[in-house]
Design an enzyme around this catalytic site. Structure first.
Site, PDB file in Angstrom:
ATOM      1  N   LYS A 109      34.286  38.202  41.301  1.00 40.32           N
ATOM      2  CA  LYS A 109      34.325  38.838  39.972  1.00 40.32           C
ATOM      3  C   LYS A 109      32.992  39.067  39.416  1.00 40.32           C
ATOM      4  O   LYS A 109      31.946  38.616  39.738  1.00 40.32           O
ATOM      5  CB  LYS A 109      34.951  37.450  38.975  1.00 40.32           C
ATOM      6  CG  LYS A 109      36.540  37.291  39.578  1.00 40.32           C
ATOM      7  CD  LYS A 109      37.095  36.473  38.350  1.00 40.32           C
ATOM      8  CE  LYS A 109      38.610  36.020  38.822  1.00 40.32           C
ATOM      9  NZ  LYS A 109      39.155  35.020  37.893  1.00 40.32           N
ATOM     10  N   TYR A 144      46.311  42.034  36.315  1.00 35.01           N
ATOM     11  CA  TYR A 144      46.816  40.671  35.631  1.00 35.01           C
ATOM     12  C   TYR A 144      48.220  40.967  34.749  1.00 35.01           C
ATOM     13  O   TYR A 144      48.172  40.181  33.766  1.00 35.01           O
ATOM     14  CB  TYR A 144      45.521  40.398  34.866  1.00 35.01           C
ATOM     15  CG  TYR A 144      44.513  39.717  35.727  1.00 35.01           C
ATOM     16  CD1 TYR A 144      44.549  38.440  36.455  1.00 35.01           C
ATOM     17  CD2 TYR A 144      43.153  40.470  35.887  1.00 35.01           C
ATOM     18  CE1 TYR A 144      43.937  37.823  37.058  1.00 35.01           C
ATOM     19  CE2 TYR A 144      42.347  39.824  36.639  1.00 35.01           C
ATOM     20  CZ  TYR A 144      42.424  38.566  37.289  1.00 35.01           C
ATOM     21  OH  TYR A 144      41.588  38.030  38.096  1.00 35.01           O
ATOM     22  N   ASN A 204      35.038  32.603  36.148  1.00 29.14           N
ATOM     23  CA  ASN A 204      35.384  31.705  37.351  1.00 29.14           C
ATOM     24  C   ASN A 204      35.079  32.008  38.866  1.00 29.14           C
ATOM     25  O   ASN A 204      35.430  31.627  39.684  1.00 29.14           O
ATOM     26  CB  ASN A 204      36.553  30.714  37.200  1.00 29.14           C
ATOM     27  CG  ASN A 204      37.763  31.861  37.140  1.00 29.14           C
ATOM     28  OD1 ASN A 204      37.417  33.138  37.407  1.00 29.14           O
ATOM     29  ND2 ASN A 204      38.890  31.429  36.821  1.00 29.14           N
ATOM     30  N   HIS A 262      38.688  35.218  42.585  1.00 30.51           N
ATOM     31  CA  HIS A 262      40.418  35.154  42.462  1.00 30.51           C
ATOM     32  C   HIS A 262      40.747  35.071  43.900  1.00 30.51           C
ATOM     33  O   HIS A 262      40.200  35.536  44.699  1.00 30.51           O
ATOM     34  CB  HIS A 262      40.889  36.594  41.913  1.00 30.51           C
ATOM     35  CG  HIS A 262      42.321  36.854  42.024  1.00 30.51           C
ATOM     36  ND1 HIS A 262      43.192  36.753  41.259  1.00 30.51           N
ATOM     37  CD2 HIS A 262      42.960  37.360  43.327  1.00 30.51           C
ATOM     38  CE1 HIS A 262      44.299  36.751  41.741  1.00 30.51           C
ATOM     39  NE2 HIS A 262      44.186  37.240  43.139  1.00 30.51           N
ATOM     40  N   GLU A 266      48.805  42.440  46.083  1.00 26.71           N
ATOM     41  CA  GLU A 266      47.401  42.360  45.756  1.00 26.71           C
ATOM     42  C   GLU A 266      46.548  43.232  46.771  1.00 26.71           C
ATOM     43  O   GLU A 266      45.611  43.972  46.419  1.00 26.71           O
ATOM     44  CB  GLU A 266      46.888  41.003  45.400  1.00 26.71           C
ATOM     45  CG  GLU A 266      47.521  40.522  44.125  1.00 26.71           C
ATOM     46  CD  GLU A 266      46.956  38.956  43.819  1.00 26.71           C
ATOM     47  OE1 GLU A 266      47.599  38.470  42.749  1.00 26.71           O
ATOM     48  OE2 GLU A 266      46.194  38.658  44.575  1.00 26.71           O
TER      49      GLU A 266
END
Ligand code: ADP
Ligand code: MG
Length: 137
Positions: A9, A49, A112, A115, A126
């Site tokens: 990310k 998302y 974080n 993913h 995905e």
């Protein structure tokens, strides 16, 4: 063999952790089946998302995921989906188990670092989202 979709990310990219995270994936036994740097548009982030659309953290999540480049990877390994979730650690980096990617490279429950797909169905979707026509061989 199983495939999973990983995203490094924008927080981790901007802190220069891309190489370290990829190295940890390789050391944990994953091979890299596909990799590309992506600049998610707002529409792409909202679509990726979509399941979280009605959650209070959705808009800030979209702002975060479009704040800079990400790196999308297709990782390959036996039991890749579950094993990558374990390597990644829990959603909130502050609570993630010691030694996990999120504990080491993440900051909080939004930033974080990584993913990872959470089921075979989502992994398939995905992977196709970022890698149209990729051969899963
Ligand atoms: P995971 O990425 O562990 O599967 P979720 O699917 O629940 O977690 O959430 C997707 C992403 O949304 C998280 O990785 C994180 O970036 C963000 N997020 C989740 N929960 C929160 C929260 N309570 N506050 C802020 N951001 C959140
Ligand atoms: Mg999730």
């Amino acid at each position: 063999m199983e495939y999973t979709l990983c995203i490094i990310k924008p927080d981790a990219i901007s802190k220069g952790f891309t190489g370290k995270i990829i190295d940890e994936c390789l050391k944990a036994g994953f091979t890299i089946h596909g990799i590309r740097k992506v600049g998610l548009t707002r529409d792409q982030a909202r679509s990726f998302y979509k399941v979280h659309e009605h959650k209070p953290f959705f808009e800030p999540l979209i702002a975060f995921m479009t704040s800079g480049p990400s790196v999308a990877l297709v990782l390959k390994k036996e039991n890749a989906i579950e094993d990558f979730r374990a390597l990644m650690g829990e959603t909130d980096a502050r609570k993630a188990q010691k030694g996990t990617l999120r504990q080491k490279y993440g900051e909080d429950n939004r930033k974080n670092a990584v993913h990872g797909s959470d089921s075979p169905e989502n992994a398939k979707k995905e992977i196709a989202f970022f890698f149209a026509n990729i051969d899963l061989i």
